[in-house]
Scaffold this motif. Structure first.
Motif, short mmCIF file in Angstrom:
data_model
loop_
_atom_site.label_atom_id
_atom_site.label_comp_id
_atom_site.label_asym_id
_atom_site.label_seq_id
_atom_site.Cartn_x
_atom_site.Cartn_y
_atom_site.Cartn_z
N ASP A 70 -9.74 16.79 2.80
CA ASP A 70 -10.69 18.19 2.80
C ASP A 70 -11.65 18.19 2.57
O ASP A 70 -13.26 18.02 2.36
CB ASP A 70 -9.95 19.45 2.30
CG ASP A 70 -9.31 18.91 0.66
OD1 ASP A 70 -8.95 17.83 0.42
OD2 ASP A 70 -9.25 19.61 -0.18
N ALA A 71 -11.74 17.17 1.20
CA ALA A 71 -13.24 16.84 0.92
C ALA A 71 -13.81 15.73 1.54
O ALA A 71 -15.18 15.88 1.90
CB ALA A 71 -13.01 15.98 -1.02
N LEU A 72 -13.33 14.52 2.08
CA LEU A 72 -14.17 13.99 3.40
C LEU A 72 -14.81 15.04 4.16
O LEU A 72 -15.81 14.90 4.55
CB LEU A 72 -12.59 13.31 4.12
CG LEU A 72 -13.93 12.06 5.06
CD1 LEU A 72 -14.58 11.12 4.69
CD2 LEU A 72 -12.57 11.61 6.18
N GLU A 73 -13.31 15.59 5.03
CA GLU A 73 -14.19 16.93 5.51
C GLU A 73 -15.83 17.78 5.16
O GLU A 73 -16.80 18.41 6.32
CB GLU A 73 -13.60 18.23 6.52
CG GLU A 73 -12.22 17.26 7.30
CD GLU A 73 -11.35 18.13 7.70
OE1 GLU A 73 -10.55 18.13 8.95
OE2 GLU A 73 -10.40 18.37 6.74
N GLY A 74 -15.59 18.01 4.29
CA GLY A 74 -16.92 18.49 3.18
C GLY A 74 -18.21 17.76 3.03
O GLY A 74 -18.87 18.44 2.24
N ARG A 75 -17.98 16.46 3.35
CA ARG A 75 -18.87 15.92 3.38
C ARG A 75 -19.26 15.42 1.67
O ARG A 75 -20.08 14.79 0.78
CB ARG A 75 -20.33 16.11 4.41
CG ARG A 75 -20.32 16.56 5.16
CD ARG A 75 -21.34 16.96 5.90
NE ARG A 75 -22.34 15.55 6.20
CZ ARG A 75 -22.19 14.83 7.50
NH1 ARG A 75 -20.95 15.14 8.14
NH2 ARG A 75 -22.92 13.53 7.30
N ASP A 114 -11.39 16.61 11.67
CA ASP A 114 -12.40 16.64 11.88
C ASP A 114 -12.78 15.17 11.13
O ASP A 114 -13.91 14.92 10.80
CB ASP A 114 -14.15 17.09 11.33
CG ASP A 114 -15.06 16.39 12.31
OD1 ASP A 114 -15.59 16.07 13.24
OD2 ASP A 114 -16.39 16.23 10.96
N ILE A 115 -12.06 13.94 11.91
CA ILE A 115 -11.82 12.96 10.85
C ILE A 115 -11.15 11.67 11.74
O ILE A 115 -10.70 11.96 13.24
CB ILE A 115 -10.46 13.33 10.15
CG1 ILE A 115 -9.43 13.16 10.11
CG2 ILE A 115 -11.52 13.82 9.11
CD1 ILE A 115 -8.41 13.64 9.29
N GLU A 116 -11.37 10.92 11.27
CA GLU A 116 -11.12 9.19 11.63
C GLU A 116 -10.70 8.69 11.78
O GLU A 116 -10.56 8.52 9.82
CB GLU A 116 -12.13 8.94 12.57
CG GLU A 116 -12.85 9.58 14.06
CD GLU A 116 -11.98 9.86 14.94
OE1 GLU A 116 -10.97 9.29 16.32
OE2 GLU A 116 -12.13 10.32 15.86
N PHE A 117 -9.25 7.57 11.92
CA PHE A 117 -8.81 6.91 11.00
C PHE A 117 -9.24 5.35 11.71
O PHE A 117 -8.02 4.76 12.88
CB PHE A 117 -7.32 7.08 11.15
CG PHE A 117 -7.36 8.42 10.74
CD1 PHE A 117 -6.15 8.28 9.53
CD2 PHE A 117 -6.70 9.63 10.91
CE1 PHE A 117 -5.49 9.28 8.87
CE2 PHE A 117 -6.33 10.29 10.49
CZ PHE A 117 -6.02 10.64 9.43
N PRO A 118 -10.08 4.41 11.11
CA PRO A 118 -10.36 3.44 12.02
C PRO A 118 -9.01 1.84 11.28
O PRO A 118 -9.91 1.05 10.96
CB PRO A 118 -11.58 2.83 10.72
CG PRO A 118 -11.93 4.45 10.15
CD PRO A 118 -10.52 5.06 9.59
N GLY A 119 -8.15 1.89 12.04
CA GLY A 119 -7.16 0.90 12.12
C GLY A 119 -5.95 1.21 10.65
O GLY A 119 -6.54 1.57 9.49
N ILE A 120 -5.42 0.34 10.81
CA ILE A 120 -3.98 -0.02 9.63
C ILE A 120 -4.13 -0.73 9.48
O ILE A 120 -4.06 -2.23 9.48
CB ILE A 120 -2.17 0.09 11.00
CG1 ILE A 120 -2.37 1.48 11.48
CG2 ILE A 120 -1.69 0.30 9.59
CD1 ILE A 120 -1.21 1.19 12.49
N TYR A 121 -3.68 -0.71 7.68
CA TYR A 121 -4.19 -1.56 7.09
C TYR A 121 -2.94 -1.72 5.94
O TYR A 121 -3.19 -2.92 4.88
CB TYR A 121 -5.60 -1.84 5.76
CG TYR A 121 -6.12 -0.67 5.28
CD1 TYR A 121 -4.93 0.50 4.74
CD2 TYR A 121 -6.97 -0.06 4.21
CE1 TYR A 121 -5.43 1.27 4.05
CE2 TYR A 121 -7.49 0.63 3.89
CZ TYR A 121 -6.18 1.63 3.53
OH TYR A 121 -6.87 2.77 2.68
N PHE A 122 -1.77 -0.22 5.74
CA PHE A 122 -1.25 -0.97 5.31
C PHE A 122 0.21 -0.22 6.05
O PHE A 122 -0.06 0.74 6.16
CB PHE A 122 -0.63 -0.41 4.24
CG PHE A 122 0.00 -1.00 3.60
CD1 PHE A 122 -0.38 -2.01 2.84
CD2 PHE A 122 1.54 -0.21 2.99
CE1 PHE A 122 0.85 -2.31 1.22
CE2 PHE A 122 2.83 -0.35 2.43
CZ PHE A 122 2.41 -1.83 1.23
#
Length: 342
Positions: A87-92, A112-120
Protein backbone atom coordinates in the motif's frame (compact mmCIF):
# COMPACT_ATOMS: atom_id res chain seq x y z
CA UNK A 1 -11.49 32.71 -35.61
CA UNK A 2 -9.47 34.38 -32.85
CA UNK A 3 -11.34 32.30 -30.28
CA UNK A 4 -10.50 29.10 -32.20
CA UNK A 5 -6.82 30.03 -32.39
CA UNK A 6 -6.83 30.84 -28.66
CA UNK A 7 -8.40 27.50 -27.80
CA UNK A 8 -5.89 25.67 -29.98
CA UNK A 9 -3.03 27.51 -28.30
CA UNK A 10 -4.40 26.62 -24.88
CA UNK A 11 -4.76 22.96 -25.92
CA UNK A 12 -1.17 22.87 -27.19
CA UNK A 13 0.06 24.43 -23.97
CA UNK A 14 -1.87 21.84 -21.97
CA UNK A 15 -0.36 18.99 -24.01
CA UNK A 16 3.12 20.43 -23.55
CA UNK A 17 2.54 20.89 -19.84
CA UNK A 18 1.23 17.36 -19.43
CA UNK A 19 4.16 16.02 -21.41
CA UNK A 20 6.58 17.98 -19.27
CA UNK A 21 4.89 16.72 -16.10
CA UNK A 22 5.07 13.14 -17.37
CA UNK A 23 8.73 13.60 -18.19
CA UNK A 24 9.40 15.12 -14.79
CA UNK A 25 7.64 12.15 -13.17
CA UNK A 26 10.42 9.76 -14.25
CA UNK A 27 11.40 7.83 -11.16
CA UNK A 28 15.05 7.71 -12.19
CA UNK A 29 15.14 11.50 -12.45
CA UNK A 30 13.21 11.86 -9.20
CA UNK A 31 15.63 9.74 -7.19
CA UNK A 32 18.64 11.37 -8.84
CA UNK A 33 17.36 14.79 -7.79
CA UNK A 34 16.50 13.53 -4.31
CA UNK A 35 19.90 11.87 -3.94
CA UNK A 36 18.72 8.52 -2.55
CA UNK A 37 16.31 5.63 -3.10
CA UNK A 38 13.24 5.22 -0.88
CA UNK A 39 13.18 1.47 -0.30
CA UNK A 40 10.46 -0.38 1.58
CA UNK A 41 11.38 -3.60 3.40
CA UNK A 42 10.06 -5.69 6.25
CA UNK A 43 11.81 -5.62 9.62
CA UNK A 44 10.80 -9.12 10.61
CA UNK A 45 12.99 -11.60 8.79
CA UNK A 46 16.59 -12.10 9.97
CA UNK A 47 18.92 -12.73 7.05
CA UNK A 48 16.57 -10.96 4.64
CA UNK A 49 15.94 -7.59 6.31
CA UNK A 50 16.42 -6.59 9.91
CA UNK A 51 17.52 -3.53 11.77
CA UNK A 52 20.39 -3.82 14.23
CA UNK A 53 20.53 -2.12 17.61
CA UNK A 54 22.66 0.67 16.13
CA UNK A 55 19.96 1.37 13.52
CA UNK A 56 21.83 -0.17 10.60
CA UNK A 57 19.86 -2.39 8.23
CA UNK A 58 21.24 -5.65 6.85
CA UNK A 59 20.05 -8.64 4.84
CA UNK A 60 19.37 -10.10 1.41
CA UNK A 61 16.62 -7.61 0.55
CA UNK A 62 18.67 -4.69 1.90
CA UNK A 63 21.50 -5.55 -0.47
CA UNK A 64 19.12 -5.33 -3.44
CA UNK A 65 18.06 -1.87 -2.21
CA UNK A 66 21.75 -0.96 -1.97
CA UNK A 67 22.33 -2.25 -5.50
CA UNK A 68 19.78 0.24 -6.88
CA UNK A 69 21.50 3.03 -4.96
CA UNK A 70 24.86 2.03 -6.45
CA UNK A 71 23.38 1.91 -9.96
CA UNK A 72 21.42 5.17 -9.99
CA UNK A 73 23.09 7.42 -7.42
CA UNK A 74 26.56 5.90 -7.53
CA UNK A 75 26.56 5.02 -3.84
CA UNK A 76 25.13 1.85 -2.29
CA UNK A 77 24.55 3.80 0.93
CA UNK A 78 22.27 6.29 -0.83
CA UNK A 79 19.09 4.59 0.35
CA UNK A 80 16.31 5.37 2.78
CA UNK A 81 14.99 2.23 4.48
CA UNK A 82 11.79 1.71 6.41
CA UNK A 83 9.21 -0.96 7.16
CA UNK A 84 6.54 -0.77 4.43
CA UNK A 85 4.19 -2.94 2.38
CA UNK A 86 2.42 -2.75 -1.00
CA UNK A 87 0.00 0.00 0.00
CA UNK A 88 2.92 2.37 0.64
CA UNK A 89 4.17 1.69 -2.86
CA UNK A 90 0.80 2.56 -4.37
CA UNK A 91 0.66 5.65 -2.15
CA UNK A 92 4.01 6.84 -3.58
CA UNK A 93 5.70 6.77 -0.18
CA UNK A 94 8.49 4.57 -1.57
CA UNK A 95 10.18 3.94 -4.92
CA UNK A 96 10.57 0.16 -4.64
CA UNK A 97 9.49 -2.61 -2.28
CA UNK A 98 11.98 -5.32 -1.33
CA UNK A 99 9.95 -7.10 1.33
CA UNK A 100 9.48 -10.68 0.19
CA UNK A 101 6.24 -10.00 -1.66
CA UNK A 102 4.90 -12.97 -3.59
CA UNK A 103 4.17 -12.38 -7.28
CA UNK A 104 0.54 -13.45 -7.70
CA UNK A 105 -2.04 -13.06 -10.46
CA UNK A 106 -4.40 -10.96 -8.35
CA UNK A 107 -1.72 -8.58 -7.12
CA UNK A 108 -0.33 -8.20 -10.62
CA UNK A 109 -3.65 -7.56 -12.36
CA UNK A 110 -5.79 -5.72 -9.82
CA UNK A 111 -3.31 -3.39 -8.14
CA UNK A 112 -1.27 -0.51 -9.52
CA UNK A 113 2.00 -2.42 -9.14
CA UNK A 114 4.45 -4.47 -11.21
CA UNK A 115 6.78 -7.30 -10.23
CA UNK A 116 10.09 -6.88 -12.12
CA UNK A 117 11.24 -10.50 -12.03
CA UNK A 118 11.70 -13.23 -9.43
CA UNK A 119 14.86 -13.14 -7.35
CA UNK A 120 14.04 -15.75 -4.69
CA UNK A 121 12.12 -18.99 -5.20
CA UNK A 122 10.39 -20.09 -2.04
CA UNK A 123 7.42 -22.04 -0.72
CA UNK A 124 5.27 -21.74 2.38
CA UNK A 125 5.46 -24.19 5.23
CA UNK A 126 4.98 -24.46 8.96
CA UNK A 127 6.84 -23.95 12.21
CA UNK A 128 5.46 -25.86 15.18
CA UNK A 129 6.01 -26.06 18.90
CA UNK A 130 8.00 -29.22 19.63
CA UNK A 131 5.55 -30.01 22.44
CA UNK A 132 2.85 -30.52 19.77
CA UNK A 133 4.53 -33.88 19.18
CA UNK A 134 4.66 -33.73 15.38
CA UNK A 135 7.96 -34.01 13.54
CA UNK A 136 6.49 -33.56 10.07
CA UNK A 137 3.52 -31.96 8.40
CA UNK A 138 2.05 -35.40 7.77
CA UNK A 139 2.06 -36.13 11.51
CA UNK A 140 0.56 -32.72 12.27
CA UNK A 141 -2.26 -33.37 9.80
CA UNK A 142 -3.34 -36.34 11.91
CA UNK A 143 -3.86 -34.18 15.00
CA UNK A 144 -7.11 -32.52 16.04
CA UNK A 145 -7.59 -29.08 17.52
CA UNK A 146 -4.38 -27.63 16.08
CA UNK A 147 -4.35 -23.83 16.12
CA UNK A 148 -2.45 -22.26 13.24
CA UNK A 149 -1.52 -18.58 13.14
CA UNK A 150 -1.55 -16.79 9.79
CA UNK A 151 -1.09 -13.14 8.98
CA UNK A 152 -4.01 -11.58 7.15
CA UNK A 153 -6.41 -10.71 5.82
CA UNK A 154 -4.87 -10.44 2.33
CA UNK A 155 -1.64 -12.42 2.67
CA UNK A 156 -0.89 -15.44 0.53
CA UNK A 157 -0.18 -17.35 3.75
CA UNK A 158 -3.72 -16.99 5.03
CA UNK A 159 -5.20 -17.95 1.65
CA UNK A 160 -2.86 -20.93 1.33
CA UNK A 161 -3.69 -22.12 4.84
CA UNK A 162 -7.45 -21.82 4.33
CA UNK A 163 -7.20 -23.74 1.05
CA UNK A 164 -4.98 -26.40 2.64
CA UNK A 165 -7.38 -26.92 5.57
CA UNK A 166 -10.41 -27.14 3.26
CA UNK A 167 -8.74 -29.42 0.71
CA UNK A 168 -7.56 -31.90 3.33
CA UNK A 169 -10.63 -31.52 5.61
CA UNK A 170 -8.37 -30.88 8.58
CA UNK A 171 -9.77 -30.36 12.11
CA UNK A 172 -7.56 -27.29 12.54
CA UNK A 173 -8.40 -23.75 13.58
CA UNK A 174 -7.07 -20.82 11.58
CA UNK A 175 -6.06 -18.00 13.92
CA UNK A 176 -5.96 -14.74 11.90
CA UNK A 177 -3.41 -12.16 13.02
CA UNK A 178 -3.27 -8.68 11.52
CA UNK A 179 0.50 -8.09 11.54
CA UNK A 180 3.65 -10.17 11.20
CA UNK A 181 4.96 -9.04 14.57
CA UNK A 182 1.62 -9.94 16.09
CA UNK A 183 1.77 -13.39 14.53
CA UNK A 184 5.16 -14.15 16.03
CA UNK A 185 4.07 -12.83 19.43
CA UNK A 186 1.01 -15.07 19.25
CA UNK A 187 3.04 -18.11 18.17
CA UNK A 188 5.88 -17.79 20.65
CA UNK A 189 3.35 -16.85 23.33
CA UNK A 190 1.61 -20.22 22.71
CA UNK A 191 -1.65 -18.80 21.36
CA UNK A 192 -0.96 -21.01 18.34
CA UNK A 193 0.49 -24.49 17.96
CA UNK A 194 1.86 -23.71 14.49
CA UNK A 195 2.56 -20.72 12.26
CA UNK A 196 2.59 -20.57 8.47
CA UNK A 197 5.01 -18.42 6.47
CA UNK A 198 7.59 -18.61 3.67
CA UNK A 199 9.85 -21.50 4.59
CA UNK A 200 13.01 -19.43 4.16
CA UNK A 201 11.65 -16.92 6.67
CA UNK A 202 10.72 -19.72 9.07
CA UNK A 203 14.25 -21.07 8.88
CA UNK A 204 15.66 -17.59 9.49
CA UNK A 205 13.41 -16.94 12.50
CA UNK A 206 14.18 -20.39 13.92
CA UNK A 207 17.93 -19.89 13.54
CA UNK A 208 17.65 -16.55 15.30
CA UNK A 209 16.24 -18.14 18.48
CA UNK A 210 19.55 -19.37 19.83
CA UNK A 211 18.35 -19.88 23.41
CA UNK A 212 15.27 -22.02 22.77
CA UNK A 213 15.45 -23.23 19.15
CA UNK A 214 15.01 -26.85 20.31
CA UNK A 215 11.52 -25.93 21.51
CA UNK A 216 10.41 -25.41 17.90
CA UNK A 217 10.58 -27.32 14.63
CA UNK A 218 10.34 -26.20 11.01
CA UNK A 219 8.67 -28.88 8.91
CA UNK A 220 10.48 -29.85 5.70
CA UNK A 221 7.31 -29.87 3.59
CA UNK A 222 6.05 -26.87 1.60
CA UNK A 223 2.44 -26.37 0.49
CA UNK A 224 2.78 -23.61 -2.10
CA UNK A 225 4.92 -21.87 -4.67
CA UNK A 226 6.11 -18.47 -3.49
CA UNK A 227 8.00 -16.59 -6.21
CA UNK A 228 9.38 -13.60 -4.32
CA UNK A 229 10.00 -10.44 -6.30
CA UNK A 230 10.63 -6.73 -5.85
CA UNK A 231 7.62 -4.53 -6.55
CA UNK A 232 7.29 -1.11 -8.19
CA UNK A 233 4.40 1.09 -9.30
CA UNK A 234 2.91 0.35 -12.70
CA UNK A 235 3.28 3.92 -13.97
CA UNK A 236 6.96 3.91 -14.98
CA UNK A 237 8.13 1.21 -17.40
CA UNK A 238 11.71 2.49 -17.41
CA UNK A 239 11.96 2.20 -13.62
CA UNK A 240 10.43 -1.27 -13.70
CA UNK A 241 13.03 -2.32 -16.27
CA UNK A 242 15.86 -0.85 -14.24
CA UNK A 243 14.81 -2.66 -11.05
CA UNK A 244 14.53 -5.88 -13.06
CA UNK A 245 17.96 -5.45 -14.64
CA UNK A 246 19.64 -4.62 -11.34
CA UNK A 247 18.79 -8.17 -10.23
CA UNK A 248 19.59 -9.64 -13.65
CA UNK A 249 22.99 -7.92 -13.77
CA UNK A 250 23.82 -9.50 -10.40
CA UNK A 251 22.77 -12.92 -11.70
CA UNK A 252 24.65 -12.40 -14.98
CA UNK A 253 27.79 -11.38 -13.09
CA UNK A 254 27.74 -14.68 -11.20
CA UNK A 255 27.22 -16.58 -14.46
CA UNK A 256 30.16 -14.75 -16.03
CA UNK A 257 32.47 -15.29 -13.07
CA UNK A 258 32.53 -11.64 -11.98
CA UNK A 259 32.41 -11.18 -8.20
CA UNK A 260 32.96 -8.47 -5.63
CA UNK A 261 36.48 -9.81 -5.09
CA UNK A 262 37.64 -9.85 -8.71
CA UNK A 263 35.54 -7.13 -10.37
CA UNK A 264 38.43 -4.69 -10.84
CA UNK A 265 40.64 -7.37 -12.37
CA UNK A 266 37.84 -8.52 -14.70
CA UNK A 267 37.13 -4.93 -15.71
CA UNK A 268 40.74 -4.39 -16.69
CA UNK A 269 41.64 -7.79 -18.14
CA UNK A 270 38.58 -9.62 -19.44
CA UNK A 271 38.41 -10.14 -23.20
CA UNK A 272 34.75 -11.18 -23.10
CA UNK A 273 32.52 -8.60 -24.78
CA UNK A 274 29.67 -9.50 -22.45
CA UNK A 275 31.82 -8.97 -19.35
CA UNK A 276 33.25 -5.75 -20.73
CA UNK A 277 29.75 -4.45 -21.51
CA UNK A 278 28.52 -5.51 -18.06
CA UNK A 279 31.32 -3.52 -16.41
CA UNK A 280 31.17 -0.47 -18.66
CA UNK A 281 34.32 -1.08 -20.68
CA UNK A 282 32.22 -1.34 -23.82
CA UNK A 283 29.27 1.04 -24.32
CA UNK A 284 25.59 0.19 -24.06
CA UNK A 285 24.58 -0.69 -20.50
CA UNK A 286 23.39 2.79 -19.59
CA UNK A 287 21.74 3.74 -22.86
CA UNK A 288 18.18 2.73 -22.04
CA UNK A 289 18.13 4.32 -18.60
CA UNK A 290 19.95 7.60 -19.05
CA UNK A 291 22.72 6.30 -16.79
CA UNK A 292 26.43 6.00 -17.44
CA UNK A 293 27.76 2.65 -18.65
CA UNK A 294 29.41 1.73 -15.33
CA UNK A 295 26.27 1.24 -13.24
CA UNK A 296 26.63 -2.55 -13.41
CA UNK A 297 30.26 -2.28 -12.32
CA UNK A 298 29.26 -0.18 -9.31
CA UNK A 299 26.69 -2.80 -8.23
CA UNK A 300 29.25 -5.61 -8.27
CA UNK A 301 32.00 -3.45 -6.75
CA UNK A 302 29.89 -2.10 -3.90
CA UNK A 303 27.40 -4.93 -3.29
CA UNK A 304 28.45 -8.06 -5.21
CA UNK A 305 26.92 -10.59 -7.56
CA UNK A 306 23.88 -12.70 -6.65
CA UNK A 307 26.00 -15.46 -5.11
CA UNK A 308 27.95 -12.93 -3.03
CA UNK A 309 24.71 -11.52 -1.64
CA UNK A 310 23.16 -14.93 -0.95
CA UNK A 311 26.21 -16.36 0.80
CA UNK A 312 26.86 -13.22 2.84
CA UNK A 313 23.32 -13.09 4.22
CA UNK A 314 21.89 -16.61 4.12
CA UNK A 315 24.60 -19.14 3.17
CA UNK A 316 26.41 -21.90 5.01
CA UNK A 317 28.76 -19.52 6.83
CA UNK A 318 25.83 -17.63 8.37
CA UNK A 319 23.63 -18.77 11.28
CA UNK A 320 20.91 -19.65 8.74
CA UNK A 321 23.02 -22.12 6.71
CA UNK A 322 20.62 -22.08 3.76
CA UNK A 323 21.37 -24.13 0.66
CA UNK A 324 20.88 -22.37 -2.66
CA UNK A 325 18.42 -24.98 -3.94
CA UNK A 326 16.13 -23.48 -6.58
CA UNK A 327 18.05 -20.23 -6.15
CA UNK A 328 21.10 -21.67 -7.84
CA UNK A 329 22.06 -20.63 -11.33
CA UNK A 330 20.34 -22.62 -14.09
CA UNK A 331 23.60 -24.40 -14.94
CA UNK A 332 23.83 -25.63 -11.34
CA UNK A 333 20.31 -27.05 -11.22
CA UNK A 334 18.51 -23.90 -10.09
CA UNK A 335 16.06 -21.51 -11.72
CA UNK A 336 18.11 -18.29 -11.87
CA UNK A 337 18.71 -17.18 -15.43
CA UNK A 338 19.73 -13.83 -16.91
CA UNK A 339 19.19 -12.76 -20.52
CA UNK A 340 22.37 -11.95 -22.47
CA UNK A 341 24.06 -8.62 -21.73
CA UNK A 342 24.05 -7.50 -25.33
Amino acid sequence: MKQTILLMAMACALVLTNGENARAASTIETVKNRGYIECGVTDRVPGFSSQKSDGEWAGFYIDFCRAIGAAVIGDAKAIGIDDYWLDALEGREIDVLHAGSTWTFVRDTTRDIEFPGIYFYDGQGFMAHAKLGAKSLKEAMALEGVRVCAIGPTSTARTNLADFIAKNKLPWTLVPIKTMDGMWRAFFGSRCDMAIHDRSALAAVHAGRLEDSDDFIVFAEVISKEPLAPAVRADDVQWRDLVAWVSLVMIAAEELGVSKDNVDYMKAASESSEVRRLLGEEPGLGQGFGLDDEWGYRIIKQVGNYGDVFERNLGIKTPFKMARGLNNLWRDGGLLYAPPIR
